[in-house]
Write a protein that holds these residues in place. Structure first.
Motif, PDB file in Angstrom:
ATOM      1  N   GLY A   1      60.445  36.149 -63.842  1.00 45.75           N
ATOM      2  CA  GLY A   1      59.612  37.267 -64.251  1.00 45.75           C
ATOM      3  C   GLY A   1      58.411  36.906 -65.100  1.00 45.75           C
ATOM      4  N   PHE A   2      58.306  35.649 -65.486  1.00 44.87           N
ATOM      5  CA  PHE A   2      57.183  35.281 -66.367  1.00 44.87           C
ATOM      6  C   PHE A   2      55.962  34.930 -65.531  1.00 44.87           C
ATOM      7  CE2 PHE A   2      54.778  32.059 -68.833  1.00 44.87           C
ATOM      8  CZ  PHE A   2      54.345  32.906 -69.842  1.00 44.87           C
ATOM      9  N   GLN A   3      54.873  35.585 -65.793  1.00 43.05           N
ATOM     10  CA  GLN A   3      53.616  35.275 -65.112  1.00 43.05           C
ATOM     11  C   GLN A   3      52.665  34.539 -66.043  1.00 43.05           C
ATOM     12  OE1 GLN A   3      52.961  35.610 -61.902  1.00 43.05           O
ATOM     13  NE2 GLN A   3      55.046  36.394 -61.639  1.00 43.05           N
ATOM     14  N   GLY A   4      52.630  34.989 -67.300  1.00 44.78           N
ATOM     15  CA  GLY A   4      51.708  34.384 -68.252  1.00 44.78           C
ATOM     16  C   GLY A   4      50.305  34.897 -68.066  1.00 44.78           C
ATOM     17  N   ARG A   5      49.451  34.478 -68.955  1.00 49.51           N
ATOM     18  CA  ARG A   5      48.068  34.958 -68.935  1.00 49.51           C
ATOM     19  C   ARG A   5      47.196  33.725 -68.862  1.00 49.51           C
ATOM     20  NH1 ARG A   5      47.722  39.104 -73.488  1.00 49.51           N
ATOM     21  NH2 ARG A   5      47.262  37.341 -74.805  1.00 49.51           N
ATOM     22  N   ARG A   6      46.966  33.259 -67.657  1.00 51.65           N
ATOM     23  CA  ARG A   6      46.061  32.109 -67.522  1.00 51.65           C
ATOM     24  C   ARG A   6      44.720  32.579 -67.969  1.00 51.65           C
ATOM     25  NH1 ARG A   6      48.938  32.741 -64.738  1.00 51.65           N
ATOM     26  NH2 ARG A   6      50.655  31.567 -63.822  1.00 51.65           N
TER      27      ARG A   6
ATOM     28  N   THR B   1      60.802  30.462 -65.254  1.00 46.91           N
ATOM     29  CA  THR B   1      61.411  31.532 -66.034  1.00 46.91           C
ATOM     30  C   THR B   1      61.252  32.832 -65.253  1.00 46.91           C
ATOM     31  OG1 THR B   1      60.496  30.369 -67.935  1.00 46.91           O
ATOM     32  CG2 THR B   1      61.538  32.507 -68.343  1.00 46.91           C
TER      33      THR B   1
END
Lengths: 251, 199
Positions: free
Chosen positions: B6-11, B4
């Motif tokens: 631009g999605f990095q997320g918060r691991r 997706t």
């Protein structure tokens, strides 16, 4: 209770953003095309999956805010400031982007014509999304089921789908009440407080009409509305609820 | 798998390794119910094991509360994607309740105030895997979370942990319960991500 069969496995499908629009400063509606979308019933939700470049994924569930007849799948996403997914969807996602969807899901918090009415729709904040799907479906199918709706928002700016609600309010089968709980425009003629038993008694159908009620919003809001209606004599079996958030603020 | 843009997320944290696939960690305690919260007075509350059993048994609230209870801490996983770790409960082991009635069949329908039902194999309620709980985090279980008592089966998705439970019906056939009839998985193992029919 009718058995609703979902044939086969729900698979992840690629969806493309065709339009985004801020409904309020905190809520953005995202219109998606989903090739091969099987259709949905008003009130159902979908699972959304986002994937980072290293393969990390995050999933969330969102109500569908569009009617089955609308052509696009619309999700109205509220930005939760400490959230992992919603700030991305509201602030980063733009037209042409792709994400994955799985659904539609849920067969109880849905309305279509055979379920009848009269309908009472009670929305707190962005809980209006699945109820808006029901109202759009109602109009698209030219249903004659009478509808009363009660929408609670903190201010006029925080009220979703404002223009659409005004249009609906002008249509014959719809009777729409709005309460603004924190801030009201100076000439505001609607309600000005959080929902309570008196407000529900004024706005709801009389219990003898055996209305079919759908309530969606934060937990505290849904509890107040559902318990209030039961207290007024409404049949709990005719009240369907959907709640989101944990200890969130009451609109 | 499609990235997706631009999605990095918060691991997040080490705790994420304790989460089943597709789940995220929450610190508060979301509420999901299909209808209004029932408020059953304790004097009219009872708990029944019935159906295909040697001895149908019904306990009043007082009798139920005099059964041996245990305190325990477990993780819970809701099909709507949130998980909550290290939740503390107190309740009666379902082993004790089934033991009193002696089931003669393999399936259970848990039934509840408000009309909710859910189905499980008897085997999943045995062996210290399931309780009827009446305290959460040291306090009486609030009605909104299923009080006065709810079923707790933490190794399955949380809809199997029926709120406002009033009894267990033992059956020879596996009759789908409320959400199971609306397209949710019949068994609901979070570690195999059995959310919906066909998963």
């Amino acid at each position: 209770m009718a058995r609703t069969a979902i044939p086969g496995r729900l698979t992840w499908q690629q969806a493309t953003v065709v339009e985004t629009r801020f409904d309020t400063p905190q809520v953005k509606s995202i219109a998606l095309t989903v090739p091969g979308w099987s259709g949905h019933r008003a009130g159902q939700h979908v699972d959304v999956r986002l994937t980072a470049p290293d393969g990390y994924q995050a999933e969330r569930s969102y109500s569908i805010a569009s009617a089955p007849e609308d052509g696009y799948v619309v999700l109205s996403v509220e930005r939760l400031d400490d959230g992992e997914v919603s700030p991305f969807l509201v602030d980063e996602l733009r037209t042409g982007d792709e994400l994955e969807l799985r659904g539609p899901v849920g067969g109880y918090f849905v309305w279509d014509e055979p379920l009848g009415g009269p309908l009472f729709l009670v929305a707190g904040g962005s809980g209006l999304a699945p109820l808006r799907a029901m109202m759009r479906h109602h109009r698209a199918t030219r249903s004659e089921v009478p509808v009363r709706a009660l929408c609670s928002a903190r201010s006029l700016e925080a009220l979703l789908y404002r223009e659409e609600l005004m249009e609906l309010a002008a249509c014959d089968p719809f009777d729409i009440s709005i309460t603004l709980t924190r801030v009201q425009p100076s000439a505001w003629r609607g309600y000005r407080r959080r929902i309570d038993s008196d407000l529900l008694a004024e706005v709801a159908w009389p219990p003898a009409d055996r209305s079919l009620t759908y309530i969606c919003g934060p937990t505290a809001f849904v509890e107040t509305a559902a318990a209030g209606l039961v207290g007024l004599g409404h049949d709990p079996a005719r009240i369907r609820t959907e709640r989101f958030g944990g200890t969130g603020v009451q609109p | 798998m499609a990235v997706t843009r631009g999605f990095q997320g918060r691991r997040s944290t080490a705790e994420s390794s304790q989460l089943p696939p597709g789940q995220y960690l929450t610190r508060d305690f979301p509420v999901l119910s299909a209808g209004p919260t029932p408020y059953t007075p304790l004097e009219s509350w009872d708990f029944t094991v019935r159906g295909a059993v040697d001895t149908p048994v019904t306990w009043s609230w007082e009798e139920f509360r005099s059964l041996p209870a245990e305190s325990f801490t477990v993780d819970i996983h809701c099909v709507t994607k949130w998980s909550k770790l290290d939740t503390s409960w107190r309740g009666v082991s379902v082993d004790a309740l089934l033991g009193a009635a002696s089931p003669r069949a393999e399936y259970v329908t848990a039934f509840c105030d408000g009309g909710y039902t859910t189905n499980l194999p008897v085997a999943d309620l045995r062996g210290g895997q399931a309780w009827v709980v009446f305290e959460y985090d040291g306090n009486p279980l609030p009605p909104v979370h299923g009080g006065p008592a709810r079923l707790l089966v933490p190794h399955l998705y949380f809809w199997k942990s029926a709120k406002w439970v009033r009894g267990l019906e033992i059956r020879a056939d596996d009759e789908p319960g409320f959400w199971e009839m609306y397209g949710y998985h019949n068994y609901g193992d979070p570690w195999r991500e059995q959310r919906y029919q066909g998963d």
